[in-house]
Design a protein around this motif. Sequence first.
Motif, short mmCIF file in Angstrom:
data_model
loop_
_atom_site.label_atom_id
_atom_site.label_comp_id
_atom_site.label_asym_id
_atom_site.label_seq_id
_atom_site.Cartn_x
_atom_site.Cartn_y
_atom_site.Cartn_z
N ARG A 198 0.82 -1.23 0.00
CA ARG A 198 0.00 0.00 0.00
C ARG A 198 0.84 1.26 0.00
O ARG A 198 0.45 2.28 -0.56
CB ARG A 198 -0.93 0.01 1.20
N TRP A 199 2.00 1.23 0.63
CA TRP A 199 2.84 2.42 0.75
C TRP A 199 3.82 2.57 -0.40
O TRP A 199 4.53 3.56 -0.47
CB TRP A 199 3.61 2.39 2.06
N SER A 200 3.89 1.59 -1.28
CA SER A 200 4.88 1.62 -2.36
C SER A 200 4.34 2.33 -3.59
O SER A 200 3.14 2.29 -3.87
CB SER A 200 5.26 0.19 -2.75
#
Length: 164
Positions: free
Chosen positions: A81-83
């Motif tokens: 999700r953070w990439s």
Amino acid sequence: MKNFFLLFERWTTLAALLGACAMLAVAATLGMFQIITRFVLEQPAEWTEVLIRFSLIWMVFLAIPAAFRQGAMVSVDVLYRWSPPRVRRVLDYVVALAALALIGVIVWFGWDYAKRGGVQSMAGLESVSMFWAYVAMPVGGVFSAIGILGNLMDPQRLELENAQ
């Protein structure tokens, strides 16, 4: 070529899922039959327990490809999700390669186990070889590999969308 493979994958995953549903129906029917013969007729049918166990094994190995196709593979959800999008695609390949490696081990050793178990017979069903129970591993593994490749080509992240 991609569209042909995805169509092929859709049909194979559907066939595997229908087989899993059939195995669940077989297990449930045999379970009811076992209850009736054991507690109503007081004449237990021992062979039903063996068939229930093996139909549940087949059910699991035939249902796994549908989970793989929906993206329910082992992944690091927070990292995903953070990439950024380019890193996500790399993660897709890493997760797919790890899953394919695991499935490769299951297919390889499952086939070896099925061949070795072919000389055994099922308890309660002496005329049926254990090969038919053990071959669920390589058969389910082949269907799973097709589902993993399908998810790599056309990613579906249904477990991320449904996560809380």
